[in-house]
Scaffold this active site. Structure first.
Site, mmCIF file in Angstrom:
data_model
loop_
_atom_site.group_PDB
_atom_site.id
_atom_site.type_symbol
_atom_site.label_atom_id
_atom_site.label_comp_id
_atom_site.label_asym_id
_atom_site.label_seq_id
_atom_site.Cartn_x
_atom_site.Cartn_y
_atom_site.Cartn_z
ATOM 1 N N HIS A 75 105.226 75.738 -58.547
ATOM 2 C CA HIS A 75 105.748 74.373 -58.594
ATOM 3 C C HIS A 75 104.978 73.505 -59.590
ATOM 4 C CE1 HIS A 75 108.002 75.619 -55.021
ATOM 5 N NE2 HIS A 75 108.908 74.878 -55.596
ATOM 6 N N GLU B 226 117.722 82.598 -51.181
ATOM 7 C CA GLU B 226 116.444 82.861 -51.848
ATOM 8 C C GLU B 226 115.593 83.859 -51.074
ATOM 9 O OE1 GLU B 226 114.351 79.156 -52.441
ATOM 10 O OE2 GLU B 226 114.971 78.347 -50.531
ATOM 11 N N ASP C 195 112.259 82.100 -55.635
ATOM 12 C CA ASP C 195 111.805 82.768 -54.413
ATOM 13 C C ASP C 195 112.485 84.123 -54.229
ATOM 14 O OD1 ASP C 195 109.803 81.155 -53.215
ATOM 15 O OD2 ASP C 195 111.329 79.662 -52.781
ATOM 16 N N CYS D 158 119.905 77.564 -58.929
ATOM 17 C CA CYS D 158 119.054 76.409 -59.220
ATOM 18 C C CYS D 158 117.611 76.825 -59.473
ATOM 19 C CB CYS D 158 119.143 75.366 -58.110
ATOM 20 S SG CYS D 158 118.573 75.974 -56.521
HETATM 21 C C1 PEP Z 1 113.886 78.672 -55.945
HETATM 22 O O1 PEP Z 1 113.195 79.255 -55.109
HETATM 23 O O2 PEP Z 1 114.448 79.256 -56.910
HETATM 24 C C2 PEP Z 1 114.070 77.218 -55.857
HETATM 25 C C3 PEP Z 1 114.914 76.581 -56.636
HETATM 26 O O3 PEP Z 1 113.308 76.545 -54.959
HETATM 27 P P1 PEP Z 1 111.751 76.207 -55.207
HETATM 28 O O4 PEP Z 1 111.410 76.599 -56.623
HETATM 29 O O5 PEP Z 1 111.583 74.754 -54.980
HETATM 30 O O6 PEP Z 1 111.077 77.056 -54.192
HETATM 31 MG MG MG Z 2 112.647 78.213 -53.313
#
Ligand code: PEP
Ligand code: MG
Length: 595
Positions: free
Chosen positions: A201, A443, A467, A514
């Site tokens: 993140h 995910e 994920d 996403c």
């Molecule tokens: C993902 O896991 O691809 C996602 C969009 O969620 P995050 O990156 O916030 O875990």
């Molecule tokens: Mg995620």
């Protein structure tokens, strides 16, 4: 460190995570390990000074604990704050303090060495006691000892980050997403860390704030020194110390090529994301804050495909109220109307924590008490958020999605709670969008395999590939050491995406992506070929993805996907993806330097 002959230029290589080039002075923040405290024997006259340092550190720690206690009791209630009484008792323990003072006076040790030795001895003694209550004091002693040692050693990364006055490049052992969100863009030209991966993140935040960044530099924060001059290349993942004139010239050219490309990309902002053979793709943006809507509009995205709401919860001392959340969600929805805004419910845990919630430390946080699991147990927090989203949905363009759904049971529980809250609002005469659509993030591999049954209970799927890859391949997305194993084009990932999109199509719902794969121009065509019809990426990369879509034929993307589904090699699939993307949009990949 590689060295350019005839100069003192040095190049350190890591993983590129956020594009851009910057140069300036370094501020290095290495990790200080407690084991590094040396056993120095001082002169007799130093003892008074060491005792004064100890007293100052104890006093500062007391204030710090009292402050945390005050914040926790405001946010969670006095009961939860009572654990800090135990910490204050440790600070007052006369036996422990007597022992530390004796070591300083009689053995002429430094305050930090004496305190660490004593705290460890006391912790070990308690750990060996059969009584559970006393054994628990071991944790209290270690917690307090860390705080006291932080003061004695001046070990305060947050402090260093706040004290930065001049624009600089930060080189740290690690930065948390919380710290990254706090970085002042005017003062931080770029940053690099020793650890981390492309989909951490921290890396995602860097991209969305357009801060050039490199991770996985191993020992850079230790090897580099504050004040050194460097160039950071977020395209190719390098730090160049003392760059030569030739290097600066080559980077000057790269920056000029990027400016030309950006001008070209600007032309596509008002145009639809449509392939050469007429397939209409929904191209949305990922956001973290209500204020990001301007960037969404400027990028040419058609709404928000992922609102990471956890950033409303971090960098503050208390939980946001229903009212505050309502205002934030409504602001985003109103600014982007009629374009859709997909609000993801709280995804705390993993690498995103709240300092004011006493969430127990976990051995495997990414496999732990995270996202929907947390929300289904912490119903008050979930209630406030769902009510806020429902109320904001009167704008007419909001959709909800749940993160980390592992199977039908969790989805049913979340949907049942949502239905309960709708009834509650009906009872209170409060309006909400009766046609509000609900989606599930796919995910976790089990959700992709069970997509067929999940599809009957939602109106869309959004693949969280960040994920999905980490869980399917068992590769921690934060771990630089195994970053080479984090393979988005692994045949298993390709098949899981296809399985999800097929299940969605069979039940008449759309599937989007996403995760960061959607924002990678090399991989976007593969996703389209596999049956994905929505891509959501950081606003900073949306123009590139649109440019690429407008130069691709869906037919070509489908042939690529067919090839990928037959292939048993991730490297081979990646090579084909590169060939297609570079063939249709060569300008997007012109980021090399040198001859
Ligand atoms: C993902 O896991 O691809 C996602 C969009 O969620 P995050 O990156 O916030 O875990
Ligand atoms: Mg995620």
């Amino acid at each position: 460190m590689p060295h350019t002959p005839g100069s003192n230029e040095k190049v350190l290589r890591g993983i590129p995570v956020s594009p851009g080039v910057c140069r300036g002075r370094i501020v290095a923040i290495p990790r200080v390990q407690e084991t590094e405290i040396p056993r120095l024997v001082l002169s007799e006259s130093d003892a008074a000074h060491q005792i004064a340092r100890l007293e100052q550190a104890l006093l500062a720690t007391r204030h710090e604990i009292q402050e945390v206690q005050r914040q926790v009791s405001q946010g969670l209630g006095a009961q939860d704050a009572s654990i800090f009484d135990a910490h204050l008792h440790v600070l007052d323990d006369p036996m422990m303090l007597e022992e530390v003072t004796r070591l300083i006076r009689d053995e002429r040790l430094t305050a930090e060495y004496a305190f660490k030795q004593t705290a460890e001895k006391f912790a070990r003694t308690f750990a060996a006691i059969g009584d559970e209550y006393l054994r628990e004091r071991t944790t209290d002693i270690r917690d307090v000892a860390t705080r006291v040692l932080n003061h004695l050693l001046g070990r305060d990364e947050e402090g260093v980050l706040h004290q930065i006055k001049e624009p600089c490049i930060i080189i740290a052992y690690d930065l948390t997403p919380t710290q990254t969100a706090q970085l002042d863009k005017k003062k931080v030209l770029g940053f690099a860390t020793d650890v981390g991966g492309r989909t951490s993140h921290t890396a995602i935040m860097a991209r969305s704030h357009r801060i050039p960044a490199v991770v996985g530099l191993q020992t850079a924060s230790h090897d580099l020194v504050t004040g050194q001059y460097a160039l950071l290349d977020g395209f190719n993942g390098q730090i160049i110390l003392n760059p030569t004139d030739q290097t600066l010239f080559e980077y000057g050219q790269l920056v000029r090529r990027q400016v030309t490309l950006e001008e070209k990309l600007r032309d596509t902002i008002d145009k639809p994301a449509i392939t050469l053979d007429g397939a209409r793709i929904t191209l949305s943006a990922n956001v973290e804050q209500p204020g990001d809507t301007e960037a969404v509009l400027a990028s040419g995205a058609e709404g928000v495909g992922l609102f990471r709401t956890e950033y409303l919860f971090i960098n503050r001392d208390t939980l946001p109220t229903e009212e505050e959340q309502f205002a934030a969600y409504r602001q985003v929805a109103a600014a982007l109307k009629p374009a859709p805004v997909i609000i993801r419910t709280l995804d705390l845990g993993g690498d995103k924590f709240l300092s004011h919630l006493s969430v127990p430390q976990e051995m495997n946080p990414f496999l732990g008490w995270r996202a929907i699991r947390f929300c289904l147990q912490e119903r008050d927090i979930f209630r406030d958020q769902l009510r806020a989203i429902l109320r904001a949905s009167v704008e007419g363009n909001i959709k909800i999605m749940y993160p980390m759904i592992s199977g039908l049971d969790e989805l049913n529980q979340a949907n049942a709670f949502l239905a309960e809250l709708k009834t509650e609002l009906d009872g209170e005469g409060i309006a909400y969008d009766k046609r509000l659509e609900v989606g599930a993030m796919i995910e976790i591999p089990s959700a992709a395999v069970a997509a067929d049954s999940l599809a009957r209970r939602v109106q869309f799927f959004s693949l969280g590939t960040n994920d999905l890859i980490q869980y399917s391949l068992a590769v921690d997305r934060l771990n630089a050491k195994i970053a080479h194993l984090y393979e988005p084009t692994h045949p298993a990932i390709v098949r899981l995406i296809k399985m999800t999109a097929d299940a969605g199509r069979k039940h008449g719902i759309w599937t989007g992506v996403c995760g960061e794969m959607a924002g990678d121009p090399v991989l976007a065509p593969l996703l389209l070929g596999l049956g994905v019809t929505e891509l959501s990426a950081a606003p900073s990369v949306v123009p590139q993805i649109k440019y690429l879509i407008r130069r691709t034929k869906l037919k070509e993307a489908e042939s690529l996907a067919e090839f990928a589904l037959e292939s048993d090699s991730g490297a081979e699939i990646l090579a084909r993806c590169r060939k297609l993307a570079r063939g249709v949009a060569p300008g997007l990949f012109d980021q090399g330097v040198g001859p």
